[in-house]
Design an enzyme around this catalytic site. Structure first.
Site, PDB file in Angstrom:
ATOM      1  N   ARG A   2     -31.829  -5.377  -9.520  1.00 15.26           N
ATOM      2  CA  ARG A   2     -32.141  -3.946  -9.542  1.00 15.26           C
ATOM      3  C   ARG A   2     -33.517  -3.760  -8.905  1.00 15.26           C
ATOM      4  NH1 ARG A   2     -33.937  -2.408 -15.057  1.00 15.26           N
ATOM      5  NH2 ARG A   2     -35.970  -2.096 -14.135  1.00 15.26           N
ATOM      6  N   HIS A  23     -35.551   1.222 -13.880  1.00 17.03           N
ATOM      7  CA  HIS A  23     -34.283   1.345 -14.614  1.00 17.03           C
ATOM      8  C   HIS A  23     -33.653   2.724 -14.391  1.00 17.03           C
ATOM      9  CE1 HIS A  23     -31.337   1.314 -17.812  1.00 17.03           C
ATOM     10  NE2 HIS A  23     -31.912   2.366 -18.345  1.00 17.03           N
ATOM     11  N   TYR A  37     -43.348  -4.067 -16.879  1.00 16.74           N
ATOM     12  CA  TYR A  37     -42.797  -5.310 -17.435  1.00 16.74           C
ATOM     13  C   TYR A  37     -42.343  -6.302 -16.370  1.00 16.74           C
ATOM     14  CZ  TYR A  37     -38.628  -2.397 -16.700  1.00 16.74           C
ATOM     15  OH  TYR A  37     -37.682  -1.578 -16.143  1.00 16.74           O
TER      16      TYR A  37
END
Ligand SMILES: Cc1ncc(C[n+]2csc(CCOP(=O)(O)OP(=O)(O)O)c2C)c(N)n1
Lengths: 320, 360
Positions: free
Chosen positions: B257, B261, B270
């Site tokens: 990805r 998100h 993160y």
């Protein structure tokens, strides 16, 4: 004292409890490194480490199930479920186990678990992110259901929930997360689970609300001599405070954003009908969400009650 | 008494097209030149649609949106192997599958704009509604597959979900049931390495996701998810096996990805930027473009022309979405049950009286 929104107040409550009691642990999806999708647990992973602020796999049933095991062992887990809609996949654990552990072990075991989760509408989020199904959880004896309506009370009630030996579902009104600011002091705050509070005194009509609807009810009440009760704990709920108020005012409006049929407003209306019907000067009115699946953003405003609707209901019972 | 090995297993990985655009001729799927070009065009359409969606979201013209950047090959490649009669069970990040199956583009924008009508599936397609609760649709795909077999329909169902989805109980229960009943279903994991902030390694201690199939007695394979040809080939084999009575399969597409998100997330919190850069070199479009160019099927002029055409198509889709008459209050009541209850009718009337919000 510091002015805080509800996110900061909840963060402070968690931080103080983690500091105070080494048995307190947090667990859930994204609560650690990321600080939670709403930043509610921000900084706690850094401060308390990965053994006390636990990032879990994407498994709601396991999060709550594991937390039940921890609680039975003696820890005080605070599990975060990202949205109330995602507790549905863990209801087996909540209903069949958390709520029944004390009863099944005849008091030998208990379950000092808190499940925190955002709930409710008005934030333009995707499907299952705006559920307000609190009544369903209130129908399960053994499970406490707590809903704060402001930053101060969010901190106070969360601390009380963590210290309660029973399992608590702690519902955080997403719409209020950053809407209101309030002075929130450090240290223990005096509240008791199971007690309602008079958020605004008044003499001619009683309005009962919780969570996100409290703020709207207070706005709606402004033009009337209305008493607004913040219910705070839905199960077990404080019938005495409601009955005392209705006996004085003679009128009752109950406000919630959940669907009308089988909603918690029905429980309150039934209680007043059973114990104070002769004090009523007007029929009880409920202002609620519609009997529909919470709609996606484009239509969601139709479903969540407005301050105008609440004011309309207050005027109606006053004019009866 | 003895202690001996009674079973051992292997996990295989399929790669056909490498980062330089070279292919393994032995493994090449049976596809014509127009097919190969079409695969690339669909990946480009997916990418441009995705970029447009991100722009619209930033302009406040779309709600929270999950980007599919980087996963074009695993979605287009697998969907290209589906037949129109097969059933598709999406999670929420399967834009490339919708695009490949020919779902109306305006309706995809509409859904992400918070309008339920975007889920109205055209009659010739068999697509279940987007599933927001992670992994909970997996048993549905198994059930539909069992129903199709019972009816004697020669179809398979394809169920998509992420690496995060493999941690849900429904994944395990669904795969188990599929194995026991040999249901004609293909499980397609979009392993994009992250479930919001939780990395694949933190999602499971298993070395691969493909090996999860083993415990349920069904075939599992890992494919290079940025290699559209490998994904196509693996999915085609699995679908054929399903349609011919060979039971379920699991395919792990190893991909990435590239974006946050969703538009509500900040992956920089993160995720190591170096990791993102590493995957950038594995861009699924780039390698297919190199391959096509080497075969004389593609050049810069065609690229430019196609980009312009797609842009114009997206303009039309967005214009169509934004010109759709607003949804009406009635719509939130109309589909709760077959018929509106008396109480719902009263609630709808009260809404009309109180708010005069109804545009219809
Ligand atoms: C049951 C459930 N829990 C939590 C969420 C919130 N959430 C949405 S997407 C997501 C991560 C999903 O990861 P994965 O399955 O790997 O798919 P990806 O987003 O990477 O495509 C989470 C935790 C959800 N939608 N459903």
């Amino acid at each position: 004292m510091a002015e805080m929104n509800m996110v900061q107040a909840i963060n402070l409550a968690l931080r103080e409890e983690l500091e105070r009691d080494p048995d307190v642990v947090l667990l859930g999806e994204d609560v650690g490194r990321d600080g939670g999708v709403f930043r509610l647990t921000e900084g706690l992973y850094e401060a308390f480490g990965e053994e006390r602020v636990i990032d879990t796999p994407l498994s709601e049933s396991a999060i709550i199930g594991v937390a039940i095991g921890m609680a039975a062992y003696g820890l005080k887990p605070v599990a975060e479920i990202q949205f109330l809609g995602f507790t549905y996949g863990a209801i087996e654990q909540l209903f069949s186990h958390a709520a029944r552990l004390r009863s099944r072990s005849r008091g030998q075991l208990h379950c000092p678990l808190v499940v925190r989760t955002p709930y409710g509408g008005g934030v333009k989020a995707p499907e299952l992110h705006e559920e307000s199904s609190e009544a369903m959880f209130c129908h399960m004896p053994g499970l406490k259901v707590v809903v704060p309506g402001s930053p101060w009370y969010a901190k106070a009630l969360l601390q009380a929930s963590i210290r309660t030996p029973d399992p608590v579902l702690f519902l955080e009104p997403t719409r209020l997360y950053r809407l209101l600011r309030e002075d929130v002091p450090a240290g223990d705050l005096p509240v008791e689970l199971g007690k309602a509070r008079i958020a605004r005194p008044g003499d001619s009509v009683t309005v009962v609300a919780w969570g996100s609807m409290l703020e709207k009810s207070l706005r709606a009440a402004a033009g009337f001599d209305a008493e607004v009760i913040d219910l705070m704990t839905l199960n077990p709920f404080d019938a005495e405070t409601i009955l005392a108020s209705v006996r004085r005012t003679g009128r009752l409006v109950v406000v919630h954003e959940a669907a009308q049929t089988g909603g918690f407003g029905a429980e309150i209306a039934a209680t007043v009908a059973e114990d104070a019907i002769l004090s009523l000067k007007a029929p009880i009115r409920r202002v609620t969400g519609c009997d529909v699946i919470p709609p996606l953003p484009l239509l969601e405003d139709y479903n969540v009650p407005t301050a105008k609707q609440i004011a309309g209901a207050i005027a109606e019972v006053l004019a009866f | 008494m003895s202690k001996k090995i009674i079973a051992s297993f292997t996990v295989s990985r399929l790669e056909i097209l490498d980062e330089q655009g070279r292919v393994d001729a032995e493994l090449m799927p049976d596809l014509t030149d127009p097919d190969l070009v079409r695969l690339y065009e669909l990946m480009l359409l997916t990418r441009q649609f995705d970029q447009r969606a991100l722009h619209l979201q930033r302009e406040g013209r779309l709600g929270t949106y999950p980007s599919v950047l980087g996963q074009e090959a695993s979605q287009v490649g697998s969907a290209y192997a589906l037949q129109k009669s097969d059933w598709f069970f999406p999670a929420f990040r399967e834009l490339g599958v919708f695009v490949t199956l020919g779902y109306p583009l305006a309706e995809i924008y509409q859904y992400w704009n918070g309008d339920e009508r975007g889920l109205l599936c055209p009659e010739q397609l068999n697509i279940f509604p987007i599933c927001i609760a992670v992994g909970t649709h997996i048993p549905h795909a198994v059930g539909a597959a069992m129903a199709a077999r019972y009816r004697g329909d020669p179809i398979a169902t394809a169920c998509y979900f992420g690496d995060g989805g493999t941690s849900k109980g429904d994944f395990h229960e669904g795969l188990n049931m599929a194995g026991v009943f040999q249901a004609p279903v293909v499980f397609i994991i979009q392993n994009n390495q992250w479930a919001i902030s939780i990395s694949r390694n933190h999602q499971t201690a298993a070395e691969t996701l493909a090996q999860k199939a083993i415990a349920y007695g069904i075939p599992g394979i890992q494919v290079d998810g940025n290699d559209v040809l490998a994904v196509y080939q693996a999915t085609r084999e699995a679908l054929q096996r399903a349609r011919s009575g060979g039971g379920p399969s699991l395919i792990e597409c190893d991909t990435y990805r590239m974006a946050d998100h969703t538009t509500a997330d900040d992956a920089a919190r993160y995720r190591d930027p170096e990791e993102v850069q590493r995957w950038q070199r594995r861009d699924p479009l780039l390698r297919m473009r190199r391959f096509l160019a080497d075969r004389g099927l593609w050049d810069d002029a065609r690229q430019q022309q196609l980009e312009t055409e797609i842009d114009a198509r997206l303009d039309r889709a967005v214009a169509r979405e934004e010109a759709t008459p607003p949804a009406r209050a009635r719509d939130i009541f109309a589909y709760t049950w077959t018929e509106m209850t008396p109480r719902q009718k009263r609630q709808l009337q009260q809404l009309r009286d109180l708010r005069e919000l109804d545009h219809g």
